[in-house]
Design an enzyme around this catalytic site. Structure first.
Site, PDB file in Angstrom:
ATOM      1  CB  SER A 138       0.421   2.393  -8.597  1.00  0.00           C
ATOM      2  OG  SER A 138      -0.064   3.915  -8.090  1.00  0.00           O
ATOM      3  CE  LYS A 139       4.899  -0.234  -3.336  1.00  0.00           C
ATOM      4  NZ  LYS A 139       6.317   0.026  -4.010  1.00  0.00           N
ATOM      5  NE  ARG A 140      -0.109   7.510  -8.466  1.00  0.00           N
ATOM      6  CZ  ARG A 140      -1.322   7.711  -8.824  1.00  0.00           C
ATOM      7  NH1 ARG A 140      -2.369   8.594  -8.659  1.00  0.00           N
ATOM      8  NH2 ARG A 140      -1.706   7.119 -10.014  1.00  0.00           N
TER       9      ARG A 140
END
Ligand code: GLU
Length: 501
Positions: free
Chosen positions: A260-262
């Site tokens: 994910s963007k994390r």
């Protein structure tokens, strides 16, 4: 039978690594067996679909450079390929199931639980299988069909729900994961197929289209496994043969959580903007959960299509490794010809204001001369402007403090740089070996390390301590310009020495 596979994105978000991996595996499978690869837009969720996401889809695949044999933009025998243009078909098929007593009208629309259920069915995957006793209580399943038909015909708001068998088991053989079985009692009780506004849910449209479009294999992410029993039940209800299913392993970040963007960039657009080459991204994404040929890392799209086989897909989740991708990018940059590299870095150089978007003849020549300076070093195309700025813009004379080798003061640095200037007048900077030995000799004569002699010159000429190889850089810039910068820098050092006294 010719294999037919599809990539069926819902335009409700940007194309990301996971979606491209799904598309790519479908494409590679189709090409590996001489089949067809189809794009179908699943835009049944009208509130979350947007034209901007459709545009992003086309832009992404145009950039990546692989194409579908059939799709909304290229047409084909099974079109239209956009679900919102096929609503009549879905209505007709939902009605067919009602007529066959495999589905029923439900009038609980005002019921809050039913509304929620309707929305969830439209949304997606994860809730399709549910623990016993959860979900819609099947109230309208008990209605007399003739009575219900009359109420529907009279215009009473309703949805159409699929009759999930009350007992028994639904199973399929996943190409990758083997046999997967559900007790029907655990399958989401009677999902909505057609909503009260006459729009289909994902499940209905997906199954009807896969059948009507002659899809032979469905390769999609594992998060869709819970939808599979509903789909199999629907295929059975229609009396259709289901396509073969292959659920692809998840793509995880280094910490074992879903990518994910994390973890960093995930949208393909971000990779493009960051200066990745599409061939590097394709090569790396193709390897997320699949192997091709032992002892080899670099594969073109054609190689991948030739070597792809479903047997080589891993069951285990794939881990997305940004460092490995960076390595691939570097490899692909090194494989470019100088002219190709120039055309790839030009947009980034223009964005940094260093050349015109359509470079002038002089800029084009300078770019071509500069390409070999950076080809071995760039990690990303976006590194080019900083590495090459000194060739396209006149740097300010660096502050004296930046030109001081360790342990030398401004007076020492001025002496070193003056000596370097003297040498530079005498050597040919394109003859690297001759330059190096001349500078080495001079350094010994002055009692300096070679690095200390070169450091002030490098900073003076390129404006930075880390530049492409110095003599090559000077050759690309031209000795006269390099000398002028170095001479200004000597003056700055002398002034600093004076001040420091
Ligand atoms: N529209 C679904 C998606 O967005 C398609 C899932 C499938 O391939 O069946 O991924």
């Amino acid at each position: 039978m010719k294999a037919r596979v599809r990539y069926a994105p819902s335009p409700t978000g940007l194309q990301h690594i996971g979606s491209v991996r799904t598309a790519l595996f479908n494409y590679l499978f189709a090409k590996s067996v001489g089949g067809d690869f189809i794009l179908r837009l699943e835009d049944t969720d009208r509130t979350r679909s947007s034209d901007a996401y459709v545009k992003n889809l086309y832009d992404t695949f145009r950039w990546l450079g692989f194409y579908w044999d059939e799709g909304p933009d290229v047409g084909g025998p099974a079109g239209p390929y956009v679900q919102s243009e096929r609503f009549a078909l879905y209505r007709e098929h939902a009605q067919r199931l009602v007529d066959m007593d495999k589905a029923y009208y439900c009038f609980c629309a005002e019921d809050k639980a039913a509304k929620k259920d309707e929305a969830a069915d439209d949304d997606a995957s994860a809730d399709a299988a549910s623990p016993s006793g959860f979900g819609y209580p099947r109230t309208c399943r008990a209605l007399d069909p003739a009575e219900a038909g009359k109420r529907a015909a009279s215009g009473e708001p309703h949805v159409i729900r699929l009759k999930i068998p009350l007992d028994g088991v639904t199973a399929f053989d996943d190409i990758l994961l083997g046999r997967i079985e559900w007790k029907n009692a655990d399958v989401n009780p009677d999902p909505v197929l057609l909503k009260s506004d006459g729009f289909p849910t994902y499940h209905l449209a997906n199954v009807v289209d896969d059948h009507l479009m002659g899809i032979t294999h469905v390769m999609r992410a594992q998060e869709w496994i819970p939808s599979a029993p509903l789909h199999i039940i629907m295929y059975d209800a229609f009396g259709w043969e289901p396509p073969k299913l292959c659920h692809l392993p998840m793509v995880l970040g280094e910490d074992g959580h879903k990518l994910s963007k994390r973890h960093g960039a995930t949208a393909v657009d971000e990779f493009r903007k960051k200066g990745y080459l599409e061939a590097a991204l394709i090569n790396y994404v193709a390897m997320l959960g699949c192997s091709y040929e032992d002892g080899r890392d670099i594969f073109s799209l054609d190689d991948l299509a030739r070597l792809f086989t479903m047997e080589h897909i891993n069951k285990a989740p794939a881990v997305f490794d940004y460092v490995k991708l960076e390595w691939f990018n570097g490899q692909y940059i090194r494989m470019l010809s100088d002219a190709e590299l120039v055309s790839r870095i030009t947009p980034f150089m223009a964005e940094a204001g260093l050349v015109a978007a359509e470079p002038t003849e002089a800029q084009a020549a300078a770019l071509l001369a500069a390409a070999p300076l950076v080809k071995e070093r760039l990690k990303y195309l976006t590194d080019a402007p900083d590495a090459l700025r000194f060739l396209f813009a006149e740097p300010a004379t660096p502050p004296a403090a930046e030109m001081l080798p360790k342990k030398l003061d401004a007076a020492d640095a001025a002496r070193a740089l003056s000596a370097a200037v003297g040498l530079l007048r005498a050597v040919d900077p394109s003859d690297h070996d001759a330059c190096e030995s001349a500078f080495r000799e001079k350094a010994a004569e002055l009692g300096l390390k070679l690095g200390d002699l070169l450091m002030p010159l490098r900073v003076a000429v390129t404006g930075t301590k880390v530049s492409p190889p110095l003599f090559q850089s000077i050759a690309a810039l031209g000795t006269a310009k390099a000398l002028a910068r170095a001479e200004r820098a000597v003056l700055a050092l002398l002034a600093a020495a004076e001040e420091g006294r």
